[in-house]
Design a protein around this motif. Structure first.
Motif, PDB file in Angstrom:
ATOM      1  N   TRP A  44      -2.074   3.568   3.589  1.00  0.00           N
ATOM      2  CA  TRP A  44      -2.752   4.886   3.781  1.00  0.00           C
ATOM      3  C   TRP A  44      -1.807   6.290   3.889  1.00  0.00           C
ATOM      4  N   ASP A  45      -0.671   6.158   4.565  1.00  0.00           N
ATOM      5  CA  ASP A  45       0.249   7.381   4.689  1.00  0.00           C
ATOM      6  C   ASP A  45       0.644   7.815   3.306  1.00  0.00           C
ATOM      7  N   ALA A  46       0.875   6.686   2.265  1.00  0.00           N
ATOM      8  CA  ALA A  46       1.169   7.003   0.925  1.00  0.00           C
ATOM      9  C   ALA A  46       0.323   7.989   0.135  1.00  0.00           C
ATOM     10  N   ILE A  47      -1.066   7.299   0.338  1.00  0.00           N
ATOM     11  CA  ILE A  47      -2.287   7.761  -0.413  1.00  0.00           C
ATOM     12  C   ILE A  47      -2.428   9.355   0.167  1.00  0.00           C
ATOM     13  N   ALA A  48      -2.296   9.481   1.465  1.00  0.00           N
ATOM     14  CA  ALA A  48      -2.388  10.905   1.931  1.00  0.00           C
ATOM     15  C   ALA A  48      -1.579  11.840   1.297  1.00  0.00           C
ATOM     16  N   ALA A  49      -0.160  11.430   1.158  1.00  0.00           N
ATOM     17  CA  ALA A  49       0.830  12.387   0.547  1.00  0.00           C
ATOM     18  C   ALA A  49       0.259  12.519  -0.999  1.00  0.00           C
ATOM     19  N   GLU A  50      -0.143  11.428  -1.552  1.00  0.00           N
ATOM     20  CA  GLU A  50      -0.174  11.518  -2.934  1.00  0.00           C
ATOM     21  C   GLU A  50      -1.622  12.382  -3.456  1.00  0.00           C
ATOM     22  N   CYS A  51      -2.625  12.476  -2.381  1.00  0.00           N
ATOM     23  CA  CYS A  51      -3.697  13.277  -2.652  1.00  0.00           C
ATOM     24  C   CYS A  51      -3.306  14.559  -2.802  1.00  0.00           C
ATOM     25  N   THR A  52      -2.429  14.971  -1.767  1.00  0.00           N
ATOM     26  CA  THR A  52      -2.003  16.457  -1.559  1.00  0.00           C
ATOM     27  C   THR A  52      -0.969  16.974  -2.584  1.00  0.00           C
ATOM     28  N   ASP A  53       0.097  16.133  -2.958  1.00  0.00           N
ATOM     29  CA  ASP A  53       1.114  16.392  -3.942  1.00  0.00           C
ATOM     30  C   ASP A  53       0.691  16.223  -5.457  1.00  0.00           C
ATOM     31  N   SER A  90      -4.606  -3.043   8.959  1.00  0.00           N
ATOM     32  CA  SER A  90      -4.254  -4.196   7.966  1.00  0.00           C
ATOM     33  C   SER A  90      -2.713  -3.771   7.777  1.00  0.00           C
ATOM     34  N   ARG A  91      -2.083  -4.641   6.838  1.00  0.00           N
ATOM     35  CA  ARG A  91      -0.459  -4.091   6.659  1.00  0.00           C
ATOM     36  C   ARG A  91      -0.404  -2.990   5.843  1.00  0.00           C
ATOM     37  N   LEU A  92      -1.384  -2.466   5.342  1.00  0.00           N
ATOM     38  CA  LEU A  92      -1.280  -0.968   4.857  1.00  0.00           C
ATOM     39  C   LEU A  92      -1.319   0.224   5.789  1.00  0.00           C
ATOM     40  N   GLY A  93      -1.784  -0.239   7.129  1.00  0.00           N
ATOM     41  CA  GLY A  93      -1.874   0.637   7.783  1.00  0.00           C
ATOM     42  C   GLY A  93      -2.908   0.775   8.881  1.00  0.00           C
ATOM     43  N   THR A  94      -2.987   1.535  10.057  1.00  0.00           N
ATOM     44  CA  THR A  94      -4.158   1.521  10.980  1.00  0.00           C
ATOM     45  C   THR A  94      -5.288   2.164  10.764  1.00  0.00           C
ATOM     46  N   GLY A 335      -0.288   0.684 -10.016  1.00  0.00           N
ATOM     47  CA  GLY A 335       0.223  -0.521  -9.371  1.00  0.00           C
ATOM     48  C   GLY A 335       1.704  -0.546  -9.252  1.00  0.00           C
ATOM     49  N   TYR A 336       2.343  -1.834  -9.093  1.00  0.00           N
ATOM     50  CA  TYR A 336       3.681  -1.842  -8.800  1.00  0.00           C
ATOM     51  C   TYR A 336       4.195  -3.217  -9.850  1.00  0.00           C
ATOM     52  N   ALA A 337       5.510  -3.042 -10.392  1.00  0.00           N
ATOM     53  CA  ALA A 337       5.712  -4.161 -11.298  1.00  0.00           C
ATOM     54  C   ALA A 337       6.060  -5.453 -10.584  1.00  0.00           C
ATOM     55  N   GLN A 347       7.597  -4.916   0.915  1.00  0.00           N
ATOM     56  CA  GLN A 347       7.236  -5.057   2.637  1.00  0.00           C
ATOM     57  C   GLN A 347       8.478  -5.189   3.140  1.00  0.00           C
ATOM     58  N   ASP A 348       8.378  -4.803   4.688  1.00  0.00           N
ATOM     59  CA  ASP A 348       9.498  -4.795   5.507  1.00  0.00           C
ATOM     60  C   ASP A 348       9.515  -6.110   6.055  1.00  0.00           C
ATOM     61  N   SER A 349      10.559  -6.312   6.957  1.00  0.00           N
ATOM     62  CA  SER A 349      10.728  -7.660   7.560  1.00  0.00           C
ATOM     63  C   SER A 349       9.516  -8.275   8.602  1.00  0.00           C
ATOM     64  N   ASP A 350       8.692  -7.130   9.115  1.00  0.00           N
ATOM     65  CA  ASP A 350       7.529  -7.636   9.389  1.00  0.00           C
ATOM     66  C   ASP A 350       6.215  -7.853   8.820  1.00  0.00           C
ATOM     67  N   GLY A 351       6.549  -7.418   7.343  1.00  0.00           N
ATOM     68  CA  GLY A 351       5.282  -7.660   6.492  1.00  0.00           C
ATOM     69  C   GLY A 351       4.310  -6.562   6.292  1.00  0.00           C
ATOM     70  N   ARG A 352       4.804  -5.425   6.971  1.00  0.00           N
ATOM     71  CA  ARG A 352       4.313  -4.074   6.498  1.00  0.00           C
ATOM     72  C   ARG A 352       4.626  -3.381   5.171  1.00  0.00           C
ATOM     73  N   VAL A 353       3.620  -3.030   4.514  1.00  0.00           N
ATOM     74  CA  VAL A 353       3.818  -2.763   3.066  1.00  0.00           C
ATOM     75  C   VAL A 353       4.716  -1.258   3.296  1.00  0.00           C
ATOM     76  N   LEU A 354       5.528  -1.101   2.412  1.00  0.00           N
ATOM     77  CA  LEU A 354       6.513   0.166   2.249  1.00  0.00           C
ATOM     78  C   LEU A 354       5.754   1.366   1.637  1.00  0.00           C
ATOM     79  N   ASP A 355       5.738   2.509   1.959  1.00  0.00           N
ATOM     80  CA  ASP A 355       5.201   3.537   1.225  1.00  0.00           C
ATOM     81  C   ASP A 355       5.887   3.530  -0.132  1.00  0.00           C
ATOM     82  N   ALA A 356       4.642   4.013  -1.064  1.00  0.00           N
ATOM     83  CA  ALA A 356       4.948   3.844  -2.494  1.00  0.00           C
ATOM     84  C   ALA A 356       6.000   5.242  -2.747  1.00  0.00           C
TER      85      ALA A 356
END
Length: 470
Positions: A44-53, A90-94, A335-337, A347-356
């Motif tokens: 969600w944080d990455a989408i927010a930044a992508e919307c703006t930029d 979710s693992r994409l954000g709160t 998407g991703y390769a 993802q990080d060690s806790d399973g959270r997806v990293l910002d694109a």
């Protein structure tokens, strides 16, 4: 008529109002923004930044997020499509991050649609705990569902769908073991509607209804009936040859994804590119104003039924042709390769997806960011300028194709191995134009006496529109 996202309609009106206030001539065709983008597995944080930029400045009208609800734990991409509860966690954000993303995207002029998984819950046989701590078993979700809320079709040995020629199996048996909700019951319908209403309270503008084909059309209708007027609905109904369930069955509920488009486009580009801009003319497809079209999505890039990022330049040119055409509402995929079709995003060690993070590499796990490619982003802006102007000046020769949209724009695509040199008739007004698909700068072309001389390298495209003048 295709439903324009609310902010896109407002922006188009503002353009015309500004023209009236400044004395600038009104455009020959009203500008519109209708292109969506699926940012698959973006946080969600990455989408927010992508919307703006990127998304807002490039002219994208709406973004489809991955499913926002709580899901099973695991590294694979499909964990997002096995919900455990209807908590927005979710693992994409709160929940708070999702709401903030929606507000940020709206500020950038971009609507937000959520991928809504409402046909089923998990496909896990063993009990477990979801991402946000909710306990579950295959057909028991404490505080939400009991076994009585699920189908047990009894039509196949393991209750899984065995034949897509049998409508009862498709809509009451389990899709690859996913616990199938009894959406004909009022309890199930009202619970799902409450989830969608909760997302609307966070500012969501519309929904991609995942696996809509696996619910009777009347069940989907009942679930969305009480949503506010103007809520966007796009249903995933995969067209299958000779199958009893068709996308047309669902048109009363909203738009439908026309899967035949991407599949046919792949074949056309391999044999007769000149037909690419005629796709959609068939009466056997969803009507244009209710069709959502795409070159690929997260499923088709993995099952090989369409082109994908791995096809490189041919894939980019397929997107150019989709955006140049007049059939349907287009959605760009990003998407991703991967080489393992089950592989999840970084993802990080806790399973959270990293910002694109968009870069040049396309090794496994790298974000491909197709929506930023110059050919794709340039054509989004081109499409916004040409609006609903009709297709004119259609030309094809060998592996090259060209088309104009009224007097607003013109595009040439060269899918061949040799450079294309030609003088083409166009309805663009005479004068100088900047080519809009290059990454930067203004490469000038001149329309003289209604003709334009083009030199297009192999496997590339060029485009011009009336708002890009030196």
């Amino acid at each position: 008529m295709t439903r324009l996202p609310a902010r896109a309609t407002a922006l188009a009106g503002a353009v015309l109002l500004l023209a009236a206030c400044t004395g600038t001539p009104e455009p020959a065709a009203a500008q519109r923004r209708d292109v969506g983008v699926q940012l698959f597995q973006w946080t969600w944080d990455a989408i927010a930044a992508e919307c703006t930029d990127t998304l807002g400045p490039a002219g994208y009208a709406w973004v489809v997020t991955s499913p926002p609800q709580e899901h099973i734990v695991g590294e694979q991409w499909w964990t997002s499509y096995q919900p455990v509860s209807y908590r927005v966690e979710s693992r994409l954000g709160t929940r708070d991050q999702y709401a903030a993303m929606v507000e940020t995207c709206h500020d950038a002029g971009v609507d937000v649609w959520a991928d809504a998984v409402v046909n089923h819950m998990t496909g896990q046989d063993q009990p477990g705990t979801g991402w946000a701590g909710s306990p579950y078993s295959h057909d028991d979700y404490p505080g939400i569902w009991t076994e009585a809320d699920f189908h047990h079709c009894g039509l196949t040995p393991n209750d899984d769908i065995a034949s897509y020629q049998d409508a009862a199996q498709v809509q009451t048996c389990e899709l690859v073991n996913l616990a199938d909700l009894a959406t004909e019951t009022e309890r199930v319908r009202s619970t799902i509607t409450a989830y969608l209403e909760d997302l609307l309270s966070l500012g969501v503008d519309g929904f991609r209804i995942d696996a809509a084909k696996h619910m009777p059309a009347e069940d989907v209708a009942a679930i969305v009936a009480d949503l506010p007027e103007g809520t966007g609905i796009a249903q995933e109904v995969i067209r299958g040859s000779g199958e009893p369930i068709t996308p047309e069955d669902y048109l009363g509920n909203g738009q439908v994804y026309e899967f035949a488009y991407g599949k046919e486009l792949q074949g056309v580009l391999a044999s007769s590119p000149g037909r690419a801009l005629e796709l959609g003319a068939s009466a056997s497809w969803v009507p244009s104003d209710q069709a959502v079209v795409f070159v690929d999505n997260h499923d088709t890039e993995r099952n090989g039924s369409t082109l994908s990022y791995a096809d490189g330049e041919r894939y980019a040119l397929a997107n150019v042709l989709m955006l140049a055409g007049s059939y349907g509402t287009p959605v760009v995929y990003s998407g991703y390769a991967f080489s393992d079709r089950d592989a999840g995003p970084p993802q990080d060690s806790d399973g959270r997806v990293l910002d694109a993070s968009c870069g040049e590499a396309q090794e496994d796990g790298d974000w491909v960011c197709q929506h930023r490619w110059p050919q794709v982003a340039g054509m989004v802006g081109w499409r916004n300028v040409v609006g609903d102007a009709p297709q004119v000046d259609l030309w094809s020769e060998g592996d090259a194709v060209a088309v104009g949209r009224g007097e607003r724009g013109f595009v040439v695509v060269n899918l061949g191995d040799d450079e294309l040199r030609a003088e083409l008739a166009t309805s663009l007004p005479d004068g100088d134009y900047c080519e809009v698909l290059e990454a930067q700068g203004c490469s000038r072309s001149t329309v003289r006496d209604g003709a334009i001389s083009v030199t297009v390298p192999p496997m590339s495209a060029q485009a011009w529109h009336v708002d890009a003048r030196p």
